[in-house]
Design an enzyme around this catalytic site. Structure first.
Site, short mmCIF file in Angstrom:
data_model
loop_
_atom_site.label_atom_id
_atom_site.label_comp_id
_atom_site.label_asym_id
_atom_site.label_seq_id
_atom_site.Cartn_x
_atom_site.Cartn_y
_atom_site.Cartn_z
N ARG A 155 0.79 -1.23 0.00
CA ARG A 155 0.00 0.00 0.00
C ARG A 155 0.82 1.28 0.00
NH1 ARG A 155 -3.25 -3.63 2.38
NH2 ARG A 155 -2.29 -3.26 4.39
N CYS A 184 -8.61 -17.54 -2.41
CA CYS A 184 -8.23 -16.63 -3.50
C CYS A 184 -9.22 -16.62 -4.66
CB CYS A 184 -6.86 -17.02 -4.06
SG CYS A 184 -5.55 -17.02 -2.83
N LYS A 219 -13.96 -2.04 10.61
CA LYS A 219 -14.79 -3.04 9.95
C LYS A 219 -16.13 -3.25 10.65
CE LYS A 219 -11.49 -6.32 7.89
NZ LYS A 219 -11.13 -7.75 8.00
N ASP A 260 -13.38 -11.12 12.77
CA ASP A 260 -12.42 -10.44 11.91
C ASP A 260 -12.73 -8.95 11.82
OD1 ASP A 260 -10.23 -10.05 10.29
OD2 ASP A 260 -11.16 -10.82 8.47
CA CA Z 1 -8.17 -10.22 9.21
#
Ligand code: CA
Length: 718
Positions: free
Chosen positions: A160, A648, A370, A343
């Site tokens: 990034r 993925c 999040k 998460d």
């Molecule tokens: Ca994570």
């Protein structure tokens, strides 16, 4: 001009102190053929505003010319004071140049620009120095990350961004190194390994420079690691301090008082699984308060029942930490998601601002992590000010105004039932940078909504090795078919949706939003001419009116965008640069944006450069490939696909996924399926070799599942 004078000139242009020792001159000179693109007029030299030192970084963003650090300035507000491009003239904004970076992997970086030279990072932690006057590469540095390292990264081989300081460019590499490059040549000055190489750590975030130190975190909490950030002396590369974000084995001495305190909030034998709390993205710095703010990640593994079976807040997961940058000591913390199990990282970008709240000027920080709540904290002491849902949230009813703790909905913890939770693990907002315009008082959030079903995985076994997709993920959630499932009645929200939200942190509410076609759109740039720039997943670069969200300008850039744009001045002209290239087969998932090579696009008023030919040859329909399979084979293949491939790949699905959508795999790919999956034929592209984990029969069952899913999708699309 001889080669050395080119080098010296470049150092001047970069306004960087090129502290070349005599012994390095030969090395450096050998690269100067690549430097011939540097112009040398007096105008350029007059632009030099001094070396990039502490003072220049403290005032980054005020100087109008440059984009010197990840979030533009230490407040990380991505609010540029430049106004040459404004609502009255933006219709004449056109392409100045574009540059093909020769990659189709994801590009997420914020470009840095110093005195007309752009420093950009790309896949596999590559670094490019680009002459913004010409749009040509001055040098390129490849840190030679082993391509097999791709299997230790949750979310593609991205990077990034870099950091600039005193003639050097700093980059963290995917395999855990921190490297200082000579900014004029791209030649490494020093390199340190920042991680335990026996553990599945990775670095995708940008380093930050604070008080002559390079600060770098890491990722890997999906695989089983213990998070920390480290400060290195920028000039020598010597470690100055390290702050762990979660406690280690309590039988060993704690590294800090903070770790001793944190250990009281954990139970069981968490340290065996790493614990998590990786600091893989957000940092901001207040020079007046002398505080470095760091966001920390999720628990490792996700399910607290495995990680800390007796409960507990599990400090400092999903927290905002204020750290003294001189010694790495914790000054205060605020935990957004106590006992994190979804998460719900708090690694999302942090912005510092001064707001008038109830008639009082407050030094605050803001984050849209999040978990779906927009937080405002007092950044002097971490006091909770407010938290309000900025997207659809069902895991908590709200955040208690007195304690600052979330009011959890009981079923969200999926202990006795499987549960539909919103936001999902990709978050109401992820790493895509937001921006804050103090003129409008609005924060512009690249947001998204989705629901995910979480369940306790009764069969989870800790994979010590970590790394490696397929059972290498130590997330520990699954679907427990022996218990009931609580469904969210708003089933329509199961389709991921994307939106740009303008949020008022004082009134604590949304002022406007733009609903977007896809759910994974680019980071945001705000300017003092009240424009908001953003690239979209379906391949557009858009400018909005910051006050009401009206589209004032847009252009197709061919391929999907997730990186944030930057703006800067060179020779009196304002430019806006955007890195396009979502990687991961976005073009195949979003048919309006075929997969393109990664490109840098730079725009200016009156720009007349033609766009490059967009790639139109990509297959956008699902090929018809004959196959035969039994139901048992397909069911078996589905289970294996979930374990080994779904990290993925997706199959005919419009969201997530980093590598190509396998519904569109060609007959040739299918003919070579065993060689690709078992023998590692695509190792050079970062696709792991599964020969030691999947038998030939298992691999063919996966293929049959893919072909049957593709066939179904083909019928549905007709
Ligand atoms: Ca994570």
């Amino acid at each position: 001009m001889n080669r050395d004078s080119h080098l010296i000139l470049l150092c001047l242009l970069l306004s960087l102190a090129c502290n070349r020792r005599p012994g390095q001159a030969t090395n450096a000179s050998s690269k100067t053929a690549a430097l011939m693109g540097i112009p040398g007029s007096a105008t350029h030299i007059r632009q030099v505003t001094g070396p990039i030192d502490d003072d220049r970084l403290v005032h980054a963003g005020d100087r109008q010319q440059d984009w010197l650090t990840y979030g533009l300035n230490y407040a990380e507000d991505r609010y540029s004071p430049l106004t040459q491009i404004n609502k009255d003239n933006i219709r004449t904004l056109g392409l100045a140049w574009s540059l093909d970076l020769g990659t189709q992997r994801g590009l997420e970086a914020t470009a840095l620009v110093a005195d007309g030279i752009m420093f950009l990072t790309g896949p596999w932690s590559m670094v490019y120095a680009i002459d913004t006057r010409k749009g040509s590469v001055i040098w390129k540095y490849d840190p030679q990350v082993p391509r097999s390292y791709g299997e230790k990264t949750c979310c593609d081989v991205v990077n990034r961004g870099a950091a600039l300081f005193k003639g050097r460019v700093y980059v963290g590499t995917l395999d855990g190194r921190l490297i200082a490059l000579d900014a004029s040549t791209g030649i490494p000055v020093w390199s340190v390994m920042t991680v335990d190489t026996t553990k599945p750590y990775s670095i995708t975030g940008a380093p930050r420079i604070v008080q002559g130190k390079v600060i770098i975190g890491n990722g890997g909490a999906e695989y089983g690691v213990r998070g920390y950030i480290t400060a290195y002396d920028a000039l020598s590369g010597k470690q100055v301090w390290r702050f762990y974000t979660v406690p280690g084995d309590p039988a060993k001495p704690f590294e800090s008082k903070a770790m001793k305190d944190a250990a009281r909030t954990w139970t069981g034998e968490w340290w065996k699984y790493g614990g998590g709390g990786t600091a893989w993205d957000a940092m901001a710095y207040d020079p007046a308060l002398n505080l470095l703010y760091v966001g920390t990640g999720n628990g490792s593994p996700w399910d607290r029942n495995y990680r800390s079976p007796g409960g507990g807040d599990n400090l400092y997961l999903s927290s905002i930490l204020a750290i003294n940058p001189e010694n790495g000591q914790l000054v205060w913390y605020y935990q957004t998601t106590p006992g994190e199990s979804w998460d719900f990282t708090a690694t999302q970008p942090i912005i510092l601002a001064d707001l008038i709240l109830k008639g009082q000027k407050r030094k605050i920080l803001m984050q849209a992590p999040k978990n779906g709540f927009f937080y405002v904290l007092d950044r002097t002491n971490g006091a909770f000010i407010s938290a309000d849902p900025y997207v659809y949230v069902n895991w908590a009813k709200g955040v208690d105004q007195t304690s600052g703790r979330p009011l959890e909905n009981r079923s969200a913890r999926y202990t006795k039932e499987n549960s539909d939770v919103a936001p999902d693990y990709d978050g109401g907002h992820n790493w895509h940078p937001m921006a804050y315009n103090p003129r409008t008082g609005l924060v512009y959030i690249p947001a998204r909504e989705n629901i995910a079903t979480y369940g306790h995985d009764p069969n989870w076994i800790y994979n010590k090795r970590g790394g490696g997709v397929g059972n290498g993920w130590n997330v520990s959630i699954g679907f427990d078919s022996s218990v009931p499932t609580r469904r969210d009645t708003l089933a329509s929200r199961k389709d991921p949706r994307g939106m740009l939200i303008a949020w008022d942190p004082v009134q604590r509410k949304e002022i406007w939003r733009v609903d977007q076609k896809n759910n994974w759109n680019g980071g945001v740039l705000a300017t003092a001419s009240d424009l908001v720039f953003q690239g979209t997943a379906d391949g557009f670069f858009v400018a909005y009116d910051a006050k009401n969200g009206a589209v004032v300008w847009q252009v197709s850039v061919g391929g999907g965008v997730i990186a944030p744009p930057v703006t800067y001045m060179v020779d009196g002209r304002q430019y806006v640069s955007l890195v396009a290239g979502w990687g991961g087969g976005v073009g195949m998932k979003f048919k309006s944006a075929p997969l393109q090579p990664g490109r840098v696009y730079t725009f200016t008023l009156g720009g007349t450069k033609e766009f490059p030919e967009f790639n139109k040859s990509i297959v956008t329909s699902i090929p018809e490939i004959p196959f035969s399979a039994t139901n048992e084979e397909i069911t078996h293949g589905r289970e294996l696909f979930r374990s080994y491939c779904s990290t993925c790949h997706v199959i005919a699905h419009g969201g997530g996924g980093l590598a190509p959508d396998l519904a569109f795999a060609s007959p040739t790919t299918h003919r070579n399926f065993l060689a690709i999956v078992r023998d590692g034929a695509y190792l050079p592209f970062g696709m792991p070799r599964f020969g030691n984990r999947l038998s030939e029969r298992e691999t063919l069952d996966i293929q049959k599942f893919i072909l049957s899913s593709a066939k179904r999708a083909r019928y549905q699309s007709k």
